[in-house]
Write a protein that holds these residues in place. Sequence first.
Motif, short mmCIF file in Angstrom:
data_model
loop_
_atom_site.label_atom_id
_atom_site.label_comp_id
_atom_site.label_asym_id
_atom_site.label_seq_id
_atom_site.Cartn_x
_atom_site.Cartn_y
_atom_site.Cartn_z
N ARG A 70 30.29 71.32 70.47
CA ARG A 70 29.64 69.95 70.58
C ARG A 70 29.43 69.74 72.08
O ARG A 70 30.44 70.35 72.93
N GLY A 71 28.55 69.08 72.40
CA GLY A 71 28.36 68.76 73.90
C GLY A 71 29.33 67.35 74.17
O GLY A 71 29.67 66.90 73.61
N PRO A 72 29.15 67.06 75.53
CA PRO A 72 29.98 65.85 75.88
C PRO A 72 29.79 64.78 75.04
O PRO A 72 30.54 63.83 74.91
N ASP A 73 28.32 64.77 74.69
CA ASP A 73 28.09 63.48 73.77
C ASP A 73 28.48 63.55 72.30
O ASP A 73 28.18 62.64 71.56
N GLY A 74 29.43 64.63 71.91
CA GLY A 74 29.84 64.72 70.79
C GLY A 74 29.05 65.21 69.77
O GLY A 74 29.25 65.59 68.36
N ARG A 75 27.63 65.65 70.36
CA ARG A 75 26.75 66.18 69.16
C ARG A 75 26.88 67.44 69.07
O ARG A 75 26.85 68.18 70.03
N PRO A 130 34.81 69.87 74.26
CA PRO A 130 33.42 69.43 74.45
C PRO A 130 32.62 70.60 75.61
O PRO A 130 33.51 70.92 76.46
#
Lengths: 415, 415
Positions: free
Chosen positions: B249-254, B220
């Motif tokens: 991906r960002g820490p939000d998984g997106r 992430p």
Amino acid sequence: MAKNLLYAQSGGVTAVINASAAGVITTAREVGERIGRVFAARNGILGVLREILVDTAGISDNDLARLRATPGGAFGSCRFDLDPAERNPAQYDRLFAVLAAHEVAYFLYNGGNGSMETCRQIQAEADARGYPLTVVGVPKTIDNDIVHTDCCPGFGSAAKYLATSVREVGLDLAAMTTSGGRAFVLEVMGRNAGWLAGACALAAEGPGQAPHLILLPEVPFDEPAFMRRVQAVVERVGACAIVVAEGLRGPDGRILAMQRENKGYIQLGGAGEVIADRIASSLGYKVHYAVADYLQRAARHIASKTDTAQAFAVGKAAVRRALAGSCGVIGIKRISGHPYRWRTIQLPFEKVANLERKLPPDFIAKDGFGVSDDFRAWCRPLIAGEDPPRFVDGLPDYLHLDLPLEPPHLPGWQP
Amino acid sequence: MAKNLLYAQSGGVTAVINASAAGVITTAREVGERIGRVFAARNGILGVLREILVDTAGISDNDLARLRATPGGAFGSCRFDLDPAERNPAQYDRLFAVLAAHEVAYFLYNGGNGSMETCRQIQAEADARGYPLTVVGVPKTIDNDIVHTDCCPGFGSAAKYLATSVREVGLDLAAMTTSGGRAFVLEVMGRNAGWLAGACALAAEGPGQAPHLILLPEVPFDEPAFMRRVQAVVERVGACAIVVAEGLRGPDGRILAMQRENKGYIQLGGAGEVIADRIASSLGYKVHYAVADYLQRAARHIASKTDTAQAFAVGKAAVRRALAGSCGVIGIKRISGHPYRWRTIQLPFEKVANLERKLPPDFIAKDGFGVSDDFRAWCRPLIAGEDPPRFVDGLPDYLHLDLPLEPPHLPGWQP
């Protein structure tokens, strides 16, 4: 005692500028005692002003061969223009103090249009000051926008890389069918001149092959006509491959760029992305885009043998002309097209400096979406021949020069 | 009379999938009368369903050698999944009607994870129907995300192209000094797995060389930590080269994507542009970015010899296994690393189909911004050796197959 030679690199570097450096150093070694030491400045004219020099005698013959096959600027480059002499005489005092301290009688500057103006300024000021100096410009630019030369070292290799990439991507694109239509956009360098974009045309061996359309900076972007052409290509062959020069301009003369609401963010989206976006939104196709950026000017692994030979030759010619006391820019004259034969020439700085060579009208296709057969015939020999680097462990064996700095003779100075 | 073989290509094509096709066709010719005709379907399983087939006997030996060195999918590819047999028996009725009409006893499908599921479905249905068919999966993907194989044909060549490009661009970047700092971002393929991004690490021959940081989809994106690292690199060596996988991906998984206000326009800005934008806005550096896109999977001109050999070998093994009546996916087993020795193996469809192999934790650098020495040791032999295509007039001499279509035996059908 023989006087010394100083070589420096300037502007955006290329896959073959170091071949010109190798041409300079090799030739200076060959002429023996007629030249004393062969210095190179670090980071172009900035290195001269800062007195940051290296002695190329530290390069072994083996490394000289590797240097010839290494992309990038092994001595470092810069983007720095000298001030006019009348406005900043101190800058020239410093410059000539450095040249004098290292007994430099020959200055060879390897760069593009702007660097040739630097050459002109230095030669003029040397003459005015009575400093015995011969300045020779060694041409370099992937943009091929130097006037009065058949072509410019760096262009042929970038052109070969791009045309190869387009041929390859065209085969990839042709393999996949999509009922909704597909397009691919490749953004290539060229702010004002479409030489590189045009060279991609060599990829196509027949009608229907990539690239199907080329957007040149010389031709204002006619979006409705372009969309009609993209659609026609997709209806005929299923997918459309487009090459766009980064400097593509709209009818208003402004460079195309994304209209983004990204407050505080620097605008980076380029012509390739704009074209891809517009095709996707206008025609509903699935669109991919690639941005070659620095890859295209560094791709030594697929250099043109014609180009590496010319790069070496302009370095060699520069040394010969300098020794003969003849200042000016080295150029390339085409003697014949089939077979391609050429020789180096020398041009007065004034005929070259700061001028820019765009695609002439007879090199542009009548419909504006590509190049003419005359362009193809002109361009083809420039990408001819392969001259790959040596590979070690699967990757090119490039040289990382690490020469000791010459001890400075003068106090420090910042431009 | 000997039964016929049907070969087809599926999914995103690669620089060496045609080498697998050449392996299939060459081997089928070598075994003589044990195989009847060798058909290829146009556009994968779609071509089977539509009964659009060609007879590879029309390919001369000379063209077969050119096919081996041609990127893209010479027979056309597709992205099409079969329905589950119980939900759409008519689709399978058609499929087996086509196979029966052309007396096909061997079906070889050249694709990735999804295509191995297609293989599994067809073999299962053949067995259920009592149709005498042996299905063999021939692996292909630049993403290298197929499980239970040392590597996957297509990966090594894309990896070699990208690592070469990063080494070259690193030399370009190092040549120019800018007081304000510089960065370069290369976006590479890899939606979920960082094999290709990681392979770029092979470009660096020592500390301080490009790539300085690699952003993997498995890790992430920690933006503050990343910016500190970019700044530290720039302070140490003047410029920072970053490789980013498209699937970061960002820490939000997106997945990272540009936050643009472009109403009606399709979102195209990818991870490379996002990272470039953020560096420019956070650190004020001059940033360039390149997007390799299809170029990286089509770059046959700098194919890995290991990869082309493996691509050919999996095609060859597929024919041998099919003749032996042994269904399953061909894989590659590493026998030793130094020197690299390997052999083909065969895996049950169930162990491979629809599964995805990400970078294991021990292949990722401890700080998350690159790969481990174990990864490097694993990857290095896969890019080893050169196997350039023939060049004509300065460009690769690739094959454009144009075989006549087999006359259909059945009425038309659309999937």
